[in-house]
Design a protein around this motif. Structure first.
Motif, PDB file in Angstrom:
ATOM      1  N   GLU A 102       0.891  -1.120   0.049  1.00  0.00           N
ATOM      2  CA  GLU A 102       0.027  -0.049  -0.044  1.00  0.00           C
ATOM      3  C   GLU A 102       0.841   1.186   0.002  1.00  0.00           C
ATOM      4  O   GLU A 102       1.757   1.454   0.638  1.00  0.00           O
ATOM      5  N   GLY A 103       0.418   2.132  -0.910  1.00  0.00           N
ATOM      6  CA  GLY A 103       1.048   3.367  -1.067  1.00  0.00           C
ATOM      7  C   GLY A 103       2.600   3.258  -1.797  1.00  0.00           C
ATOM      8  O   GLY A 103       3.230   4.359  -2.017  1.00  0.00           O
ATOM      9  N   HIS A 104       2.762   2.016  -2.299  1.00  0.00           N
ATOM     10  CA  HIS A 104       3.919   2.013  -3.093  1.00  0.00           C
ATOM     11  C   HIS A 104       3.834   1.433  -4.374  1.00  0.00           C
ATOM     12  O   HIS A 104       4.692   0.820  -4.990  1.00  0.00           O
ATOM     13  N   ILE A 105       2.292   1.207  -4.704  1.00  0.00           N
ATOM     14  CA  ILE A 105       2.223   0.432  -6.143  1.00  0.00           C
ATOM     15  C   ILE A 105       2.955   1.291  -7.327  1.00  0.00           C
ATOM     16  O   ILE A 105       3.489   0.435  -8.024  1.00  0.00           O
ATOM     17  N   LEU A 106       2.862   2.459  -7.356  1.00  0.00           N
ATOM     18  CA  LEU A 106       3.264   3.058  -8.494  1.00  0.00           C
ATOM     19  C   LEU A 106       4.882   2.922  -8.662  1.00  0.00           C
ATOM     20  O   LEU A 106       5.520   2.607  -9.708  1.00  0.00           O
ATOM     21  N   THR A 107       5.523   3.046  -7.551  1.00  0.00           N
ATOM     22  CA  THR A 107       7.005   2.875  -7.510  1.00  0.00           C
ATOM     23  C   THR A 107       7.213   1.393  -7.642  1.00  0.00           C
ATOM     24  O   THR A 107       8.341   1.247  -8.511  1.00  0.00           O
ATOM     25  N   LEU A 108       6.601   0.380  -7.334  1.00  0.00           N
ATOM     26  CA  LEU A 108       7.029  -0.753  -7.695  1.00  0.00           C
ATOM     27  C   LEU A 108       6.639  -1.234  -9.073  1.00  0.00           C
ATOM     28  O   LEU A 108       7.427  -1.858  -9.780  1.00  0.00           O
ATOM     29  N   SER A 109       5.727  -0.609  -9.534  1.00  0.00           N
ATOM     30  CA  SER A 109       5.070  -0.812 -11.030  1.00  0.00           C
ATOM     31  C   SER A 109       6.390  -0.454 -12.076  1.00  0.00           C
ATOM     32  O   SER A 109       6.452  -0.653 -13.128  1.00  0.00           O
ATOM     33  N   LEU A 110       6.861   0.731 -11.531  1.00  0.00           N
ATOM     34  CA  LEU A 110       8.196   1.402 -12.461  1.00  0.00           C
ATOM     35  C   LEU A 110       9.336   0.645 -11.997  1.00  0.00           C
ATOM     36  O   LEU A 110      10.491   1.030 -12.941  1.00  0.00           O
ATOM     37  N   GLN A 111       9.591  -0.164 -11.447  1.00  0.00           N
ATOM     38  CA  GLN A 111      10.814  -0.926 -11.034  1.00  0.00           C
ATOM     39  C   GLN A 111      10.776  -2.284 -11.598  1.00  0.00           C
ATOM     40  O   GLN A 111       9.945  -3.073 -11.636  1.00  0.00           O
ATOM     41  N   MET A 112      12.022  -2.693 -12.054  1.00  0.00           N
ATOM     42  CA  MET A 112      12.329  -4.026 -12.930  1.00  0.00           C
ATOM     43  C   MET A 112      11.615  -5.202 -12.345  1.00  0.00           C
ATOM     44  O   MET A 112      11.029  -5.870 -13.014  1.00  0.00           O
ATOM     45  N   TYR A 113      11.685  -5.206 -11.051  1.00  0.00           N
ATOM     46  CA  TYR A 113      11.425  -6.371 -10.340  1.00  0.00           C
ATOM     47  C   TYR A 113      10.101  -6.240  -9.451  1.00  0.00           C
ATOM     48  O   TYR A 113       9.222  -7.227  -9.455  1.00  0.00           O
ATOM     49  N   GLY A 114       9.843  -5.068  -9.038  1.00  0.00           N
ATOM     50  CA  GLY A 114       8.716  -4.761  -8.444  1.00  0.00           C
ATOM     51  C   GLY A 114       7.298  -4.955  -9.356  1.00  0.00           C
ATOM     52  O   GLY A 114       6.293  -5.281  -9.003  1.00  0.00           O
ATOM     53  N   CYS A 115       7.865  -4.473 -10.553  1.00  0.00           N
ATOM     54  CA  CYS A 115       6.257  -4.629 -11.506  1.00  0.00           C
ATOM     55  C   CYS A 115       6.074  -6.301 -11.660  1.00  0.00           C
ATOM     56  O   CYS A 115       4.940  -6.428 -11.989  1.00  0.00           O
ATOM     57  N   ARG A 116       7.131  -7.042 -11.407  1.00  0.00           N
ATOM     58  CA  ARG A 116       6.436  -8.403 -11.741  1.00  0.00           C
ATOM     59  C   ARG A 116       5.824  -9.043 -10.236  1.00  0.00           C
ATOM     60  O   ARG A 116       4.622  -9.674 -10.590  1.00  0.00           O
ATOM     61  N   VAL A 117       5.933  -8.338  -9.055  1.00  0.00           N
ATOM     62  CA  VAL A 117       5.287  -8.778  -8.084  1.00  0.00           C
ATOM     63  C   VAL A 117       3.932  -8.106  -8.148  1.00  0.00           C
ATOM     64  O   VAL A 117       2.968  -8.731  -7.761  1.00  0.00           O
ATOM     65  N   VAL A 118       3.726  -6.792  -8.419  1.00  0.00           N
ATOM     66  CA  VAL A 118       2.281  -6.166  -8.645  1.00  0.00           C
ATOM     67  C   VAL A 118       1.669  -7.098  -9.736  1.00  0.00           C
ATOM     68  O   VAL A 118       0.400  -7.302  -9.410  1.00  0.00           O
ATOM     69  N   GLN A 119       2.201  -7.487 -10.867  1.00  0.00           N
ATOM     70  CA  GLN A 119       1.520  -8.293 -11.842  1.00  0.00           C
ATOM     71  C   GLN A 119       0.913  -9.588 -11.102  1.00  0.00           C
ATOM     72  O   GLN A 119      -0.228  -9.982 -11.270  1.00  0.00           O
ATOM     73  N   LYS A 120       1.804 -10.026 -10.443  1.00  0.00           N
ATOM     74  CA  LYS A 120       1.308 -11.296  -9.867  1.00  0.00           C
ATOM     75  C   LYS A 120       0.299 -11.232  -8.761  1.00  0.00           C
ATOM     76  O   LYS A 120      -0.701 -11.977  -8.694  1.00  0.00           O
ATOM     77  N   ALA A 121       0.351 -10.296  -7.866  1.00  0.00           N
ATOM     78  CA  ALA A 121      -0.523  -9.906  -7.066  1.00  0.00           C
ATOM     79  C   ALA A 121      -1.847  -9.672  -7.534  1.00  0.00           C
ATOM     80  O   ALA A 121      -3.011 -10.167  -7.059  1.00  0.00           O
ATOM     81  N   LEU A 122      -2.015  -8.915  -8.740  1.00  0.00           N
ATOM     82  CA  LEU A 122      -3.183  -8.548  -9.574  1.00  0.00           C
ATOM     83  C   LEU A 122      -3.999 -10.130 -10.001  1.00  0.00           C
ATOM     84  O   LEU A 122      -5.030 -10.140 -10.280  1.00  0.00           O
ATOM     85  N   GLU A 123      -3.129 -11.037 -10.187  1.00  0.00           N
ATOM     86  CA  GLU A 123      -3.704 -12.269 -10.777  1.00  0.00           C
ATOM     87  C   GLU A 123      -4.156 -13.131  -9.592  1.00  0.00           C
ATOM     88  O   GLU A 123      -5.160 -13.745  -9.789  1.00  0.00           O
ATOM     89  N   TYR A 124      -3.758 -12.803  -8.236  1.00  0.00           N
ATOM     90  CA  TYR A 124      -4.107 -13.678  -7.207  1.00  0.00           C
ATOM     91  C   TYR A 124      -5.094 -13.197  -5.882  1.00  0.00           C
ATOM     92  O   TYR A 124      -5.331 -13.968  -5.360  1.00  0.00           O
TER      93      TYR A 124
END
Length: 385
Positions: A102-124
Motif C-alpha cells: 500500500e502506498g508503493h504501487i506506482l514505485t513498484l510498478s516502475l521498478q524492474m522486479y517490483g512490477c513482476r510482483v504487482v502483476q502476480k498480485a493482480l492475478e491472485y
C-alpha cells in the motif's frame, strides 16, 4: 552470481551452496530466510519448496519474509519468493503482502522486479485488493504505459481487474490513441484493451483509431494495432481498415510495415472487401501491366501475393497462377522471388512452373538465398499481433 545485497555470505549459505549431497528442508534455514531469498540458489530452493510446502512450513518462511517484504519485492532474486506467496500462500498471507505494498504501487510498478510482483498480485488477490492496488495508479496511467516496466502492470490490470475498477485507465486513453498506438509499449496496451474491454468502452477509442489508419499502417508499432483490429475486430471495423487500404494496395504492399496489414486484410477482410483488394492487385491495365507483376518482385509485397494464393478459392487461384507463370524465370533473378516460386510449386505440385516459360532453368539462376522480412516486433510483443 553473488547474493544480491550481500557482500558476505553466512556460513550456512556457503555450506548450502557447496554441499551437493545434503537434502535441505525449509526448517534448516530458519533465521536466514531473507539472506537465502536474496541469493540466486537460495531463492530457487525456497521457491521450489513453497510449491509443495505444508501450511506450517509456509508460515515458517513467511514470518521472516513478511518483515522485509518491500525489500524483497525489488530484489533480483527475492521478488520470486514474494511471487510464490501470492501463488501458493494463504489468503491471510496475500492480504499481509498487499498491505505492505500500500502506498508503493506506482514505485513498484516502475521498478524492474517490483512490477513482476504487482502483476502476480493482480492475478491472485481478491477483487477488493485488486481495486485498491490499481487506484494508486490513477493520475499516472500514461506514465506507466510508456514505461518499460509499468506497461506490463497496466496490461495485467486490463486483463484481470473488473471493468468498473479500471474505468480511469481507459478514460486516460481518450485523445491519446495515436500517440499510444505508435509507442513501443503503448501499442501493446492498446491491443490488450481491445481484447479485454467491452464495446461500450472501446467504441470511442476505435473511432479515434480509424481517423489515423493510413498513418498507423505505415508505423513500426502502429501496424500491429491495425493488424489486431483485422484479426479480432468487428466486421464494421475490418471493413473500415480495408477501405483505407483500397486504392493504395501497391504502395502499402511494398512498405515494410504496411505490407503486414495488407496481408491481414486479404486474410481476414469481409468477402466483398477481399474481392476488391484482390481485383486491385490482379487487374491488367491497357499497357498490359498490373500490380501483381510489380508486387511479385518486391521484397515485402511478394508476401501479400503469397497470402492471396492461400486464401482465394480454387478458381481465383488458378487464374492468379496463370498470370504468375510467365514470370517465373524473371522471378528467379530476384532475391525474394524464390519464396513466391515455392508457393506456386506448392499449389502446382504435379507441374513444373518453368514449363510455362519455355526457359531453361539454368539460364535463370537467381542471385542467391532468399531473405524473409526481419522481425518488426517491439520487445516482448508477439509477432504479427
Amino acid at each position: 552470481m553473488e547474493a544480491s545485497g550481500h557482500s558476505q555470505r553466512s556460513v550456512l549459505l556457503e555450506e548450502f551452496r557447496g554441499n551437493k549431497t545434503r537434502k535441505y528442508e525449509l526448517k534448516d534455514i530458519c533465521g536466514h530466510m531473507i539472506e537465502f531469498s536474496c541469493d540466486q540458489h537460495g531463492s530457487r530452493f525456497i521457491q521450489q519448496k513453497l510449491e509443495q510446502a505444508t501450511q506450517e512450513e509456509k508460515e515458517l518462511v513467511f514470518e521472516e519474509v513478511a518483515r522485509s517484504a518491500r525489500q524483497l519485492m525489488t530484489d533480483v532474486f527475492g521478488n520470486y519468493v514474494i511471487q510464490k506467496f501470492f501463488e501458493h500462500g494463504s489468503q491471510v498471507q496475500k492480504h499481509v503482502l498487499s498491505k505492505r505494498m500500500e502506498g508503493h504501487i506506482l514505485t513498484l510498478s516502475l521498478q524492474m522486479y517490483g512490477c513482476r510482483v504487482v502483476q502476480k498480485a493482480l492475478e491472485y488477490v481478491i477483487t477488493e485488493q485488486q481495486a485498491s492496488m490499481v487506484r494508486e495508479l490513477d493520475g499516472h496511467v500514461l506514465q506507466c504505459v510508456k514505461d518499460q516496466n509499468g506497461n506490463h502492470v497496466i496490461q495485467k490490470a486490463i486483463e484481470r481487474v473488473p471493468a468498473e475498477h479500471i474505468k480511469f485507465i481507459i478514460d486516460s486513453f481518450h485523445g491519446q490513441v495515436y500517440t499510444l498506438a505508435t509507442h513501443p509499449y503503448g501499442c501493446r496496451v492498446i491491443q490488450r484493451m481491445f481484447e479485454h474491454c467491452d464495446d461500450a468502452q472501446t467504441r470511442p477509442l476505435l473511432e479515434e483509431l480509424h481517423r489515423y489508419t493510413t498513418n498507423l499502417v505505415q508505423d513500426q508499432y502502429g501496424n500491429y494495432v491495425i493488424q489486431h483490429v483485422m484479426e479480432r475486430g468487428r466486421p464494421v471495423d475490418r471493413s473500415l481498415v480495408c477501405s483505407r487500404v483500397r486504392g493504395h494496395v501497391l504502395q502499402l504492399s511494398k512498405h515494410k510495415f504496411a505490407s503486414n496489414v495488407v496481408e491481414k486484410c486479404i486474410a481476414y477482410g469481409e468477402a466483398k472487401d477481399r474481392k476488391a483488394l484482390i481485383d486491385e492487385i490482379t487487374a491488367v491495365r491497357r499497357d498490359g501491366s498490373s500490380n501483381l507483376i510489380n508486387m511479385m518482385k518486391d521484397q515485402y509485397a511478394n508476401y501479400v501475393v503469397q497470402k492471396m494464393l492461400d486464401v482465394v478459392d480454387d478458381q481465383q487461384r488458378e487464374a492468379i497462377l496463370h498470370k504468375i507463370q510467365p514470370h517465373i524465370a524473371t522471378l528467379r533473378k530476384f532475391t525474394y522471388g524464390k519464396h513466391l516460386i515455392n508457393k506456386v510449386e506448392k499449389y502446382m505440385p504435379s507441374k513444373d512452373p518453368m514449363s510455362a516459360t519455355g526457359t531453361d532453368s539454368a539460364s535463370a539462376s537467381g542471385s542467391g538465398g532468399g531473405h524473409s522480412r526481419g522481425s518488426q516486433t517491439p520487445v516482448s510483443a508477439s509477432s504479427k499481433t
